[in-house]
Design a protein around this motif. Structure first.
Motif, mmCIF file in Angstrom:
data_model
loop_
_atom_site.group_PDB
_atom_site.id
_atom_site.type_symbol
_atom_site.label_atom_id
_atom_site.label_comp_id
_atom_site.label_asym_id
_atom_site.label_seq_id
_atom_site.Cartn_x
_atom_site.Cartn_y
_atom_site.Cartn_z
ATOM 1 N N ILE A 103 8.941 -42.872 26.115
ATOM 2 C CA ILE A 103 8.062 -44.037 25.946
ATOM 3 C C ILE A 103 6.604 -43.620 25.817
ATOM 4 O O ILE A 103 5.947 -43.915 24.807
ATOM 5 N N VAL A 104 6.080 -42.933 26.824
ATOM 6 C CA VAL A 104 4.650 -42.629 26.838
ATOM 7 C C VAL A 104 4.288 -41.556 25.818
ATOM 8 O O VAL A 104 3.304 -41.699 25.079
ATOM 9 N N PHE A 105 5.064 -40.482 25.753
ATOM 10 C CA PHE A 105 4.742 -39.376 24.856
ATOM 11 C C PHE A 105 4.723 -39.780 23.382
ATOM 12 O O PHE A 105 3.733 -39.495 22.676
ATOM 13 N N PRO A 106 5.758 -40.454 22.837
ATOM 14 C CA PRO A 106 5.693 -40.857 21.415
ATOM 15 C C PRO A 106 4.533 -41.797 21.120
ATOM 16 O O PRO A 106 3.883 -41.689 20.072
ATOM 17 N N MET A 107 4.262 -42.709 22.061
ATOM 18 C CA MET A 107 3.186 -43.672 21.884
ATOM 19 C C MET A 107 1.827 -42.961 21.828
ATOM 20 O O MET A 107 0.994 -43.237 20.953
ATOM 21 N N THR A 108 1.633 -42.038 22.737
ATOM 22 C CA THR A 108 0.370 -41.303 22.784
ATOM 23 C C THR A 108 0.225 -40.379 21.588
ATOM 24 O O THR A 108 -0.860 -40.275 20.986
ATOM 25 N N LEU A 109 1.300 -39.712 21.221
ATOM 26 C CA LEU A 109 1.274 -38.790 20.083
ATOM 27 C C LEU A 109 0.962 -39.535 18.790
ATOM 28 O O LEU A 109 0.167 -39.073 17.963
ATOM 29 N N MET A 140 2.801 -32.475 25.772
ATOM 30 C CA MET A 140 3.978 -33.187 26.262
ATOM 31 C C MET A 140 4.104 -33.089 27.782
ATOM 32 O O MET A 140 4.253 -34.103 28.484
ATOM 33 N N PHE A 141 4.040 -31.865 28.296
ATOM 34 C CA PHE A 141 4.235 -31.671 29.733
ATOM 35 C C PHE A 141 3.115 -32.299 30.559
ATOM 36 O O PHE A 141 3.354 -32.760 31.676
ATOM 37 N N ASN A 142 1.898 -32.302 30.031
ATOM 38 C CA ASN A 142 0.781 -32.906 30.756
ATOM 39 C C ASN A 142 0.917 -34.418 30.886
ATOM 40 O O ASN A 142 0.282 -35.032 31.754
ATOM 41 N N LEU A 143 1.739 -35.018 30.027
ATOM 42 C CA LEU A 143 2.025 -36.451 30.125
ATOM 43 C C LEU A 143 3.251 -36.711 30.992
ATOM 44 O O LEU A 143 3.246 -37.589 31.860
ATOM 45 N N VAL A 144 4.294 -35.955 30.747
ATOM 46 C CA VAL A 144 5.587 -36.232 31.367
ATOM 47 C C VAL A 144 5.607 -35.867 32.854
ATOM 48 O O VAL A 144 6.103 -36.642 33.691
ATOM 49 N N LEU A 145 5.071 -34.709 33.199
ATOM 50 C CA LEU A 145 5.170 -34.232 34.577
ATOM 51 C C LEU A 145 4.452 -35.142 35.586
ATOM 52 O O LEU A 145 5.037 -35.476 36.626
ATOM 53 N N PRO A 146 3.206 -35.583 35.338
ATOM 54 C CA PRO A 146 2.573 -36.493 36.303
ATOM 55 C C PRO A 146 3.362 -37.784 36.502
ATOM 56 O O PRO A 146 3.459 -38.290 37.622
ATOM 57 N N ALA A 188 -3.030 -44.156 34.513
ATOM 58 C CA ALA A 188 -2.463 -44.730 33.294
ATOM 59 C C ALA A 188 -3.431 -44.632 32.125
ATOM 60 O O ALA A 188 -3.042 -44.305 30.999
ATOM 61 N N VAL A 189 -4.705 -44.910 32.385
ATOM 62 C CA VAL A 189 -5.712 -44.868 31.324
ATOM 63 C C VAL A 189 -5.937 -43.431 30.848
ATOM 64 O O VAL A 189 -6.117 -43.175 29.654
ATOM 65 N N ILE A 190 -5.898 -42.484 31.785
ATOM 66 C CA ILE A 190 -6.137 -41.078 31.437
ATOM 67 C C ILE A 190 -5.039 -40.528 30.549
ATOM 68 O O ILE A 190 -5.303 -39.798 29.576
ATOM 69 N N ILE A 191 -3.772 -40.857 30.851
ATOM 70 C CA ILE A 191 -2.658 -40.219 30.144
ATOM 71 C C ILE A 191 -2.190 -41.002 28.932
ATOM 72 O O ILE A 191 -1.275 -40.548 28.228
ATOM 73 N N THR A 192 -2.793 -42.165 28.651
ATOM 74 C CA THR A 192 -2.379 -42.955 27.493
ATOM 75 C C THR A 192 -3.539 -43.103 26.522
ATOM 76 O O THR A 192 -4.710 -42.890 26.881
ATOM 77 N N PRO A 193 -3.247 -43.484 25.276
ATOM 78 C CA PRO A 193 -4.321 -43.721 24.301
ATOM 79 C C PRO A 193 -5.244 -44.836 24.771
ATOM 80 O O PRO A 193 -4.823 -45.736 25.503
ATOM 81 N N PRO A 194 -6.503 -44.809 24.334
ATOM 82 C CA PRO A 194 -7.471 -45.823 24.775
ATOM 83 C C PRO A 194 -7.309 -47.159 24.046
ATOM 84 O O PRO A 194 -8.207 -47.624 23.349
ATOM 85 N N ASP A 195 -6.136 -47.773 24.183
ATOM 86 C CA ASP A 195 -5.947 -49.121 23.659
ATOM 87 C C ASP A 195 -5.210 -49.934 24.702
ATOM 88 O O ASP A 195 -4.458 -49.406 25.517
ATOM 89 N N PHE A 196 -5.406 -51.248 24.678
ATOM 90 C CA PHE A 196 -4.908 -52.121 25.741
ATOM 91 C C PHE A 196 -3.395 -52.099 25.846
ATOM 92 O O PHE A 196 -2.846 -52.064 26.956
ATOM 93 N N ILE A 197 -2.687 -52.104 24.730
ATOM 94 C CA ILE A 197 -1.227 -52.177 24.761
ATOM 95 C C ILE A 197 -0.631 -50.958 25.460
ATOM 96 O O ILE A 197 0.244 -51.076 26.335
ATOM 97 N N SER A 198 -1.105 -49.773 25.085
ATOM 98 C CA SER A 198 -0.594 -48.551 25.709
ATOM 99 C C SER A 198 -0.893 -48.525 27.206
ATOM 100 O O SER A 198 -0.024 -48.199 28.025
#
Length: 256
Positions: free
Chosen positions: A126-132, A157-163, A203-213
Protein backbone atom coordinates in the motif's frame (compact mmCIF):
# COMPACT_ATOMS: atom_id res chain seq x y z
CA UNK A 1 19.00 -3.59 52.22
CA UNK A 2 22.67 -2.68 52.38
CA UNK A 3 24.51 -0.95 49.56
CA UNK A 4 26.54 -4.11 48.95
CA UNK A 5 23.38 -6.20 48.57
CA UNK A 6 21.90 -3.66 46.18
CA UNK A 7 25.08 -3.68 44.13
CA UNK A 8 25.07 -7.49 43.98
CA UNK A 9 21.42 -7.52 42.90
CA UNK A 10 22.10 -4.92 40.21
CA UNK A 11 25.10 -6.92 38.97
CA UNK A 12 22.94 -10.06 38.72
CA UNK A 13 20.28 -8.18 36.73
CA UNK A 14 22.87 -6.76 34.34
CA UNK A 15 24.46 -10.19 33.89
CA UNK A 16 21.05 -11.68 33.13
CA UNK A 17 20.29 -8.86 30.67
CA UNK A 18 23.63 -9.33 28.91
CA UNK A 19 23.01 -13.08 28.62
CA UNK A 20 19.61 -12.53 26.99
CA UNK A 21 21.00 -9.89 24.62
CA UNK A 22 23.68 -12.39 23.54
CA UNK A 23 20.95 -14.97 22.83
CA UNK A 24 19.03 -12.44 20.72
CA UNK A 25 22.14 -11.47 18.77
CA UNK A 26 23.02 -15.14 18.25
CA UNK A 27 19.58 -15.86 16.80
CA UNK A 28 19.84 -12.79 14.59
CA UNK A 29 23.16 -14.02 13.19
CA UNK A 30 21.72 -17.49 12.56
CA UNK A 31 18.71 -15.88 10.87
CA UNK A 32 21.04 -13.73 8.80
CA UNK A 33 22.82 -16.83 7.51
CA UNK A 34 19.51 -18.54 6.80
CA UNK A 35 18.22 -15.39 5.10
CA UNK A 36 21.03 -15.54 2.55
CA UNK A 37 19.59 -18.80 1.24
CA UNK A 38 16.22 -17.19 0.49
CA UNK A 39 17.61 -13.82 -0.59
CA UNK A 40 17.81 -14.74 -4.27
CA UNK A 41 14.15 -15.87 -4.73
CA UNK A 42 12.93 -12.91 -2.65
CA UNK A 43 15.03 -10.59 -4.80
CA UNK A 44 13.54 -12.09 -7.97
CA UNK A 45 10.03 -11.62 -6.60
CA UNK A 46 10.60 -8.01 -5.55
CA UNK A 47 12.31 -6.97 -8.78
CA UNK A 48 9.65 -8.78 -10.81
CA UNK A 49 6.85 -6.68 -9.33
CA UNK A 50 4.95 -4.15 -11.41
CA UNK A 51 6.51 -1.12 -9.73
CA UNK A 52 10.06 -2.47 -10.13
CA UNK A 53 9.52 -3.20 -13.82
CA UNK A 54 9.05 0.53 -14.44
CA UNK A 55 12.77 1.13 -13.91
CA UNK A 56 16.05 -0.09 -15.27
CA UNK A 57 17.90 -0.74 -12.05
CA UNK A 58 21.68 -0.39 -12.12
CA UNK A 59 24.63 -1.33 -9.95
CA UNK A 60 26.94 1.56 -9.18
CA UNK A 61 29.27 -0.38 -6.91
CA UNK A 62 30.81 -3.84 -6.84
CA UNK A 63 29.15 -4.33 -3.45
CA UNK A 64 25.60 -3.43 -4.53
CA UNK A 65 24.57 -7.02 -5.29
CA UNK A 66 25.76 -8.59 -2.06
CA UNK A 67 24.54 -5.52 -0.19
CA UNK A 68 20.97 -6.11 -1.38
CA UNK A 69 21.16 -9.79 -0.46
CA UNK A 70 22.39 -8.81 3.02
CA UNK A 71 19.49 -6.36 3.46
CA UNK A 72 16.97 -9.02 2.50
CA UNK A 73 18.64 -11.51 4.83
CA UNK A 74 18.64 -8.93 7.65
CA UNK A 75 14.91 -8.27 7.19
CA UNK A 76 14.23 -12.02 7.22
CA UNK A 77 16.31 -12.39 10.38
CA UNK A 78 14.45 -9.52 12.04
CA UNK A 79 11.09 -11.12 11.22
CA UNK A 80 12.01 -14.36 12.98
CA UNK A 81 13.83 -12.54 15.80
CA UNK A 82 10.97 -10.26 16.85
CA UNK A 83 8.98 -12.97 18.72
CA UNK A 84 12.19 -14.18 20.37
CA UNK A 85 13.04 -10.62 21.44
CA UNK A 86 9.63 -10.27 23.08
CA UNK A 87 10.05 -13.65 24.75
CA UNK A 88 13.44 -12.66 26.18
CA UNK A 89 11.95 -9.39 27.43
CA UNK A 90 9.16 -11.35 29.10
CA UNK A 91 11.63 -13.80 30.64
CA UNK A 92 13.72 -10.92 31.98
CA UNK A 93 10.80 -9.28 33.82
CA UNK A 94 9.10 -12.60 34.68
CA UNK A 95 10.42 -12.80 38.30
CA UNK A 96 8.62 -9.54 39.09
CA UNK A 97 5.26 -10.71 37.72
CA UNK A 98 2.46 -12.65 39.34
CA UNK A 99 1.75 -16.14 38.00
CA UNK A 100 -1.39 -15.06 36.16
CA UNK A 101 0.48 -12.11 34.66
CA UNK A 102 3.31 -14.40 33.54
CA UNK A 103 0.89 -16.73 31.75
CA UNK A 104 -1.05 -13.88 30.16
CA UNK A 105 2.01 -11.97 28.95
CA UNK A 106 3.70 -14.97 27.33
CA UNK A 107 0.60 -15.52 25.16
CA UNK A 108 1.40 -12.29 23.30
CA UNK A 109 4.69 -13.59 21.93
CA UNK A 110 3.32 -15.46 18.84
CA UNK A 111 1.24 -12.45 17.83
CA UNK A 112 4.34 -10.27 17.49
CA UNK A 113 5.16 -12.26 14.35
CA UNK A 114 1.64 -11.82 12.95
CA UNK A 115 1.57 -8.06 13.52
CA UNK A 116 5.07 -7.58 12.14
CA UNK A 117 4.11 -9.42 8.94
CA UNK A 118 0.91 -7.36 8.73
CA UNK A 119 3.00 -4.19 8.96
CA UNK A 120 5.38 -5.43 6.25
CA UNK A 121 2.46 -6.24 3.92
CA UNK A 122 0.77 -2.90 4.58
CA UNK A 123 4.00 -1.04 3.92
CA UNK A 124 4.98 -2.97 0.79
CA UNK A 125 1.61 -3.33 -0.94
CA UNK A 126 0.00 0.00 0.00
CA UNK A 127 2.45 2.66 1.16
CA UNK A 128 5.45 1.79 -1.03
CA UNK A 129 3.65 1.78 -4.45
CA UNK A 130 1.80 4.97 -3.54
CA UNK A 131 4.96 6.76 -2.50
CA UNK A 132 6.98 5.45 -5.43
CA UNK A 133 4.32 6.57 -7.90
CA UNK A 134 4.24 10.06 -6.43
CA UNK A 135 8.01 10.56 -6.43
CA UNK A 136 8.48 9.26 -9.98
CA UNK A 137 5.64 11.46 -11.24
CA UNK A 138 7.36 14.53 -9.80
CA UNK A 139 10.70 13.45 -11.28
CA UNK A 140 9.21 12.95 -14.74
CA UNK A 141 7.33 16.26 -14.60
CA UNK A 142 10.68 17.99 -14.02
CA UNK A 143 12.05 16.41 -17.20
CA UNK A 144 14.72 14.46 -15.35
CA UNK A 145 16.11 11.19 -16.67
CA UNK A 146 15.50 8.41 -14.17
CA UNK A 147 18.65 6.40 -13.60
CA UNK A 148 18.34 4.51 -10.35
CA UNK A 149 20.69 2.14 -8.61
CA UNK A 150 19.44 -1.13 -7.16
CA UNK A 151 20.61 0.09 -3.76
CA UNK A 152 18.52 3.27 -4.10
CA UNK A 153 15.42 1.25 -4.89
CA UNK A 154 15.73 -1.23 -2.02
CA UNK A 155 16.84 1.38 0.51
CA UNK A 156 13.80 3.47 -0.39
CA UNK A 157 11.59 0.40 0.06
CA UNK A 158 13.04 -0.74 3.38
CA UNK A 159 13.00 2.78 4.84
CA UNK A 160 9.23 2.80 4.30
CA UNK A 161 8.33 -0.78 5.14
CA UNK A 162 10.44 -1.40 8.25
CA UNK A 163 9.18 1.55 10.38
CA UNK A 164 5.57 0.58 9.59
CA UNK A 165 6.22 -3.04 10.51
CA UNK A 166 7.63 -1.94 13.88
CA UNK A 167 4.72 0.45 14.48
CA UNK A 168 2.29 -2.41 13.98
CA UNK A 169 3.72 -3.94 17.17
CA UNK A 170 2.25 -1.05 19.18
CA UNK A 171 -0.86 -2.89 20.49
CA UNK A 172 1.20 -5.78 21.82
CA UNK A 173 3.78 -3.49 23.40
CA UNK A 174 1.01 -1.57 25.15
CA UNK A 175 -0.66 -4.78 26.33
CA UNK A 176 2.62 -6.12 27.66
CA UNK A 177 3.48 -2.90 29.49
CA UNK A 178 -0.04 -2.81 30.94
CA UNK A 179 0.33 -6.37 32.16
CA UNK A 180 3.52 -5.51 34.04
CA UNK A 181 1.80 -2.33 35.36
CA UNK A 182 4.03 0.21 33.70
CA UNK A 183 1.23 1.60 31.51
CA UNK A 184 -2.51 1.93 32.00
CA UNK A 185 -5.36 3.46 29.95
CA UNK A 186 -5.39 6.59 32.09
CA UNK A 187 -1.79 7.40 31.16
CA UNK A 188 -2.39 6.51 27.53
CA UNK A 189 -5.36 8.88 27.33
CA UNK A 190 -3.28 11.67 28.86
CA UNK A 191 -0.57 10.99 26.27
CA UNK A 192 -3.05 10.80 23.37
CA UNK A 193 -2.33 14.24 21.90
CA UNK A 194 1.41 13.60 21.93
CA UNK A 195 0.98 10.11 20.50
CA UNK A 196 -1.27 11.46 17.74
CA UNK A 197 1.27 14.12 16.89
CA UNK A 198 4.08 11.54 16.73
CA UNK A 199 2.05 9.13 14.55
CA UNK A 200 0.91 11.89 12.19
CA UNK A 201 4.51 13.10 11.96
CA UNK A 202 5.69 9.58 11.04
CA UNK A 203 2.90 9.24 8.45
CA UNK A 204 3.76 12.58 6.85
CA UNK A 205 7.49 11.78 6.77
CA UNK A 206 7.16 8.39 5.06
CA UNK A 207 4.40 9.30 2.57
CA UNK A 208 4.21 11.76 -0.34
CA UNK A 209 3.24 15.33 0.60
CA UNK A 210 -0.40 15.07 -0.46
CA UNK A 211 -3.52 14.78 1.68
CA UNK A 212 -4.77 11.45 0.33
CA UNK A 213 -1.51 9.60 0.97
CA UNK A 214 -1.13 11.11 4.43
CA UNK A 215 -4.74 10.23 5.25
CA UNK A 216 -4.44 6.61 4.06
CA UNK A 217 -1.43 5.99 6.32
CA UNK A 218 -2.39 8.20 9.28
CA UNK A 219 -5.81 6.65 9.88
CA UNK A 220 -4.53 3.06 10.35
CA UNK A 221 -1.82 4.32 12.72
CA UNK A 222 -4.32 6.28 14.82
CA UNK A 223 -6.65 3.30 14.87
CA UNK A 224 -3.74 1.18 16.09
CA UNK A 225 -3.22 3.59 18.97
CA UNK A 226 -6.91 3.64 19.90
CA UNK A 227 -7.03 -0.14 19.70
CA UNK A 228 -4.01 -0.21 22.01
CA UNK A 229 -5.84 2.04 24.50
CA UNK A 230 -8.88 -0.26 24.35
CA UNK A 231 -6.74 -3.34 25.00
CA UNK A 232 -4.97 -1.58 27.85
CA UNK A 233 -8.34 -0.65 29.41
CA UNK A 234 -9.56 -4.23 29.09
CA UNK A 235 -6.47 -5.60 30.85
CA UNK A 236 -6.52 -2.82 33.46
CA UNK A 237 -10.13 -3.62 34.45
CA UNK A 238 -9.22 -7.28 34.92
CA UNK A 239 -6.23 -6.27 37.04
CA UNK A 240 -8.39 -4.07 39.28
CA UNK A 241 -10.92 -6.85 39.69
CA UNK A 242 -8.17 -9.33 40.60
CA UNK A 243 -6.67 -6.87 43.10
CA UNK A 244 -10.06 -6.32 44.75
CA UNK A 245 -10.67 -10.06 44.97
CA UNK A 246 -7.25 -10.60 46.53
CA UNK A 247 -7.88 -7.79 49.01
CA UNK A 248 -11.25 -9.27 49.99
CA UNK A 249 -9.64 -12.66 50.58
CA UNK A 250 -7.01 -11.02 52.77
CA UNK A 251 -9.67 -9.17 54.80
CA UNK A 252 -11.72 -12.32 55.29
CA UNK A 253 -8.63 -14.24 56.40
CA UNK A 254 -7.76 -11.46 58.88
CA UNK A 255 -11.31 -11.53 60.29
CA UNK A 256 -11.14 -15.28 60.78
Amino acid sequence: MSEQMKLMELTEHLTELRRRIIWVLSLFVVGLVGGLFIAEPVYQYLTGSEQAQQFELNAFSFWDGIGIYMKIAALFSLVISVPFIFYQLWAFVKPGLRKEEQKAAVRYVPYTFVLFIAGVLFGYYIVFPMTLSFTTTITQSMGLEETYGITNYFSFMFNLVLPLALLFELPLVVMFLTRIRILNPIRLKKLRRYAYFALVFVAVIITPPDFISDFLVTIPLLLLYEFSVYLSAFIYRKQLAADMEMEERYVRKEEE
